[in-house]
Design a protein around this motif. Structure first.
Motif, PDB file in Angstrom:
ATOM      1  N   VAL A 397     -40.121 -46.851 -54.977  1.00  0.00           N
ATOM      2  CA  VAL A 397     -39.795 -48.212 -55.416  1.00  0.00           C
ATOM      3  C   VAL A 397     -41.052 -48.933 -55.901  1.00  0.00           C
ATOM      4  O   VAL A 397     -41.051 -49.590 -56.951  1.00  0.00           O
ATOM      5  CB  VAL A 397     -39.148 -48.999 -54.258  1.00  0.00           C
ATOM      6  CG1 VAL A 397     -39.009 -50.468 -54.619  1.00  0.00           C
ATOM      7  CG2 VAL A 397     -37.800 -48.398 -53.897  1.00  0.00           C
ATOM      8  N   LEU A 432     -34.901 -56.523 -57.800  1.00  0.00           N
ATOM      9  CA  LEU A 432     -35.046 -55.916 -56.478  1.00  0.00           C
ATOM     10  C   LEU A 432     -34.223 -56.668 -55.448  1.00  0.00           C
ATOM     11  O   LEU A 432     -34.215 -57.900 -55.446  1.00  0.00           O
ATOM     12  CB  LEU A 432     -36.513 -55.921 -56.023  1.00  0.00           C
ATOM     13  CG  LEU A 432     -37.429 -54.835 -56.578  1.00  0.00           C
ATOM     14  CD1 LEU A 432     -37.976 -55.252 -57.921  1.00  0.00           C
ATOM     15  CD2 LEU A 432     -38.579 -54.576 -55.627  1.00  0.00           C
ATOM     16  N   ILE A 513     -33.144 -52.109 -58.150  1.00  0.00           N
ATOM     17  CA  ILE A 513     -33.666 -51.376 -56.994  1.00  0.00           C
ATOM     18  C   ILE A 513     -33.107 -52.001 -55.730  1.00  0.00           C
ATOM     19  O   ILE A 513     -33.246 -53.208 -55.503  1.00  0.00           O
ATOM     20  CB  ILE A 513     -35.205 -51.402 -56.955  1.00  0.00           C
ATOM     21  CG1 ILE A 513     -35.785 -50.717 -58.188  1.00  0.00           C
ATOM     22  CG2 ILE A 513     -35.718 -50.731 -55.688  1.00  0.00           C
ATOM     23  CD1 ILE A 513     -37.295 -50.834 -58.287  1.00  0.00           C
ATOM     24  N   ASP A 515     -33.488 -51.729 -51.776  1.00  0.00           N
ATOM     25  CA  ASP A 515     -34.351 -51.170 -50.737  1.00  0.00           C
ATOM     26  C   ASP A 515     -33.748 -51.500 -49.371  1.00  0.00           C
ATOM     27  O   ASP A 515     -33.977 -52.571 -48.819  1.00  0.00           O
ATOM     28  CB  ASP A 515     -35.763 -51.753 -50.858  1.00  0.00           C
ATOM     29  CG  ASP A 515     -36.766 -51.046 -49.965  1.00  0.00           C
ATOM     30  OD1 ASP A 515     -36.377 -50.085 -49.274  1.00  0.00           O
ATOM     31  OD2 ASP A 515     -37.936 -51.462 -49.950  1.00  0.00           O
TER      32      ASP A 515
END
Length: 594
Positions: A397, A432, A513, A515
Motif C-alpha cells: 500500500v 485510501l 486502497i 487497508d
C-alpha cells in the motif's frame, strides 16, 4: 558551549529566519530610523537641564561664563525638555510597534514554512518522531526565535549605536571621566561572554526537557482510554511529574544564570556611577567642569549604562532563543527521501488503473520486506492481499502512494513509473480507507467534503447514501452539521468507517486502497461497511489488504504474500478448491467470526 559552536548556532538561526525577515525590509528600515531618532532625542534630552542649572548657578553667584537665569529661559528650557521627551517617547513607541510587527509577520511566515516542510517529510519520519516535540518546535520555539532577530536583536543594535554615540559625546565633554565608562564596558564584555555560554547550554537543556514533557502529556492524553481502563493514572502522573521536574530544574538554572548576569551588570553600573559622582564632584571643585556639565555627564552616563543593562537582559534572551533556533533548524534540515521529480510525467485524466509491481525489493531500516515481488492488477479488478503479519501487505500500500519507494524494481500505473510522477498528481488518483478511519475536528459535512472541496451538498448526500451513512447522520440532532470530536471519537468505529468511505466515494478516483477496512468491527457494522465498500470499488482498481475472509472471498482475485513474495495468486473459488493453505485460512477466519 564553545565560542565557535555558539557562533555556528547563531548563524544557523539567522540563516533560517532570513527569508521570512527579508519581506519586512521597509518596516525594518522604518523601525531602525525612528530608533536612531530616539537616540538623537536621548542625546538632546539633558541639555535643557544643563542650561537651567548653569544659569541658576550664575544667579546664585557662581563665576562661570553663562547667562543668569530668567523666567523666559526657564520657560524655553521647560518647553524644550517637554518636546524632546515627547518626541523620544513617540519614536520609541513607533520603533516598538515596527519591531513587533516584523517579529509577528516573520514568525508567522516561518511557522507556515516549517509546517509545510514537516508535512512533506516521509511517513518513516512521522512514525519514529514524537509529534508533541514537533509541535513544540513549530509553536513555542518559533516564538522564542523572534527574540534573536527582532524582539532583542534590533533593539540591541540600537543600544549599541546609543552606546557608541554617548561615549563619543562623553569623551568630548571630559576625556578623563569617560575612562570610567570604557572600563565598565570592558568588564561587562568579559563577564557577559562567559555567562552567555552557560545560559545557552542551560537553555538547550530546558528546551529538550520541555519537548520531553510535551511528548509525555500528548502520549498519555491520546491513549486516555487505555490509561483509564488499566488504572494507569498514577503511573502516568508519576512519569509526567518526573518530566515536569526535569524541565523545572533546567528552566530555573537558565533563568538563574540570566538573572545573575543582569544583577552583576546593575552592580557594575552602580560602581561606574559612584566613580563618576566622586570624580565629577572633584572636577567641579577644581573648576574643570560646571555643575551643569556634571549633571549632563551623569545623565549621559545613566543613558549609556542602560544599553549595558539591556545587553545583559538580551544576552540571556538571545541565548535561549538561539537554543530554540537550533531545534527548528535541525527540523528544517531533515530531507524527505520521497520527492516529486523535477520534470514529472503527468498521469492525465484518463487513468485506467493498471497497476504493476515489477521485481520490487524494499527494506525497512535494515530488514528486507519485499523480495523481488511481481504483481499486476488489471483495470477495474479487486484484489485481496492476505498473508501473515510482516509479510509486506502494508508495504504494498505504501508503495502505491509513494509513502515508500522500492530499493530496487519499479511500481507503475498505466505503465508510468511512480517515481516519474508528481506526488500530488499521483495521490489525486488514489483513495485510501484505513483500518482506523481518521476524521478531523469539525462537522461531518466538512469531513466528507475533504474528499473533494468543490462538492455540492447534494453530492455529499449521495455519497453518504451509497456508503450507508445517511441514515445515522440524519438521525443526529444536527445531522450533517454535527461536530465530531478529535479523530472522530464521538462516532462509533463503523460510523467513522462509513463516513471515510463516503469521503472516498466523493473523491471518485480510479484506484482504491482498503487497508483492513473492516477490522475490529462488530458483525452488523462490518456488514454495512462491506455493502458500502462494494459500491466504492465498483469499476475501480482496488487493493484490499485484509484479514477478513469475507472481504477476500468477495474479491476478483486473492494474492497471498509471505516472506516478501507472492505465494498464492488466483480467484478465491479456485484457491479454495486447490490450496489447502488458503482453505484452512478461510475456515479459521469463519470459525473465529462465528
Amino acid at each position: 558551549m564553545p565560542k565557535r559552536m555558539k557562533k555556528i548556532a547563531i548563524k544557523r538561526t539567522l540563516k533560517l529566519i532570513a527569508p521570512d525577515v527579508k519581506p519586512q525590509r521597509k518596516l525594518i528600515v522604518g523601525g531602525v530610523t525612528v530608533l536612531l531618532l530616539e537616540v538623537v532625542f536621548r542625546v538632546l534630552e539633558p541639555w535643557p537641564l544643563k542650561f537651567v542649572i548653569d544659569a541658576l548657578s550664575v544667579s546664585i553667584g557662581a563665576d562661570i561664563a553663562e547667562a543668569p537665569a530668567s523666567l523666559r529661559l526657564l520657560l524655553i528650557c521647560g518647553a524644550a525638555f517637554l518636546l524632546v521627551v515627547a518626541m523620544r517617547a513617540l519614536c520609541n513607541y513607533l520603533a516598538t510597534v515596527a519591531f513587533a510587527l516584523v517579529g509577528s509577520r516573520a514568525s508567522t511566515l516561518l511557522r507556515a514554512r516549517i509546517f509545510q516542510h514537516v508535512q512533506g517529510l516521509s511517513q518513516q519520519f512521522h512514525s519514529k518522531n514524537r509529534s508533541a516535540d514537533t509541535v513544540q518546535r513549530l509553536v513555542s520555539d518559533v516564538n522564542r526565535m523572534q527574540e534573536v532577530a527582532v524582539t532583542a536583536g534590533l533593539p540591541l543594535l540600537a543600544n549599541v549605536i546609543t552606546l557608541v554615540v554617548m561615549l563619543i559625546i562623553m569623551v568630548v565633554l571630559d576625556p578623563l571621566l569617560s575612562l570610567v565608562v570604557v572600563a565598565a564596558m570592558l568588564v561587562f564584555m568579559v563577564t557577559s561572554r562567559g555567562a552567555s555560554h552557560k545560559i545557552a547550554v542551560a537553555a538547550r537543556t530546558t528546551r529538550k526537557a520541555e519537548g520531553q514533557l510535551a511528548n509525555t502529556a500528548q502520549e498519555s492524553l491520546s491513549s486516555i482510554k487505555i490509561v483509564q481502563a488499566y488504572g494507569l493514572e498514577s503511573l502516568i502522573s508519576d512519569r509526567f511529574v518526573g518530566a515536569n521536574t526535569t524541565s523545572l530544574k533546567a528552566g530555573v538554572k537558565s533563568r538563574r544564570l540570566a538573572a545573575r548576569l543582569e544583577r552583576s551588570t546593575d552592580v557594575l553600573v552602580g560602581l561606574a556611577q559612584a566613580a563618576v559622582l566622586v570624580g565629577g564632584g572633584l572636577r567641579v571643585l577644581e573648576g574643570e567642569m560646571t555643575l551643569g556639565d556634571l549633571v549632563l555627564f551623569t545623565t549621559y552616563l545613566r543613558t549609556t549604562m542602560k544599553p549595558l543593562r539591556d545587553m545583559a537582559k538580551y544576552t540571556g534572551r538571545i541565548a535561549r532563543a538561539t537554543a530554540s533556533g537550533e531545534r527548528v533548524a535541525d527540523l528544517m534540515e531533515l530531507q524527505s527521501d520521497i520527492a516529486s521529480p523535477h520534470n514529472p510525467t503527468p498521469l492525465g485524466d484518463d487513468v485506467t488503473g493498471l497497476v504493476t509491481f515489477e521485481n520490487v525489493h524494499t527494506n525497512y531500516e535494515s530488514t528486507k520486506v519485499l523480495r523481488g515481488l511481481n504483481l499486476t492488477i488489471n483495470p477495474g479488478e479487486t484484489v485481496a492481499i492476505i498473508g501473515p503479519s510482516g509479510a509486506g501487505k502494508s508495504t504494498l500500500v505504501s508503495l502505491l502512494v509513494r509513502a515508500l519507494d522500492p530499493t530496487h524494481g519499479t511500481v507503475s500505473i498505466d505503465g508510468i513509473p511512480l517515481t516519474s510522477v508528481d506526488l500530488a498528481d499521483l495521490r489525486s488518483h488514489v483513495s485510501l480507507v484505513h483500518q482506523e478511519a481518521i476524521l478531523f475536528s469539525g462537522t461531518i459535512r466538512e469531513n466528507i467534503r475533504y474528499g473533494r472541496f468543490d462538492a455540492t451538498d447534494a453530492e455529499i448526500e449521495a455519497a453518504t447514501k451509497a456508503a450507508n451513512a445517511h441514515d445515522f447522520i440524519t438521525a443526529m440532532p444536527k445531522g450533517y452539521d454535527t461536530v465530531v470530536g478529535e479523530r472522530g471519537g464521538t462516532l462509533s468505529g463503523g460510523q467513522r468507517q462509513r463516513v471515510a468511505i463516503a469521503r472516498a466515494l466523493l473523491r471518485d478516483t480510479p484506484i482504491v486502497i482498503l487497508d483492513e477496512a473492516t477490522s475490529g468491527l462488530d458483525p452488523e457494522s462490518a456488514g454495512l461497511v462491506l455493502e458500502a465498500i462494494e459500491k466504492l470499488v465498483e469499476g475501480r482498481t482496488t487493493l484490499a489488504v485484509t484479514h477478513d475472509a469475507e472481504v477476500a472471498l468477495r474479491a476478483d482475485r486473492v494474492v497471498w504474500l509471505e516472506n516478501g513474495r507472492v505465494q498464492l495468486n488466483g480467484a478465491p473459488s479456485d484457491l479454495y478448491s486447490t490450496s489447502e493453505e488458503f482453505r484452512n485460512w478461510v475456515n479459521s477466519k469463519e470459525e473465529f467470526a462465528s
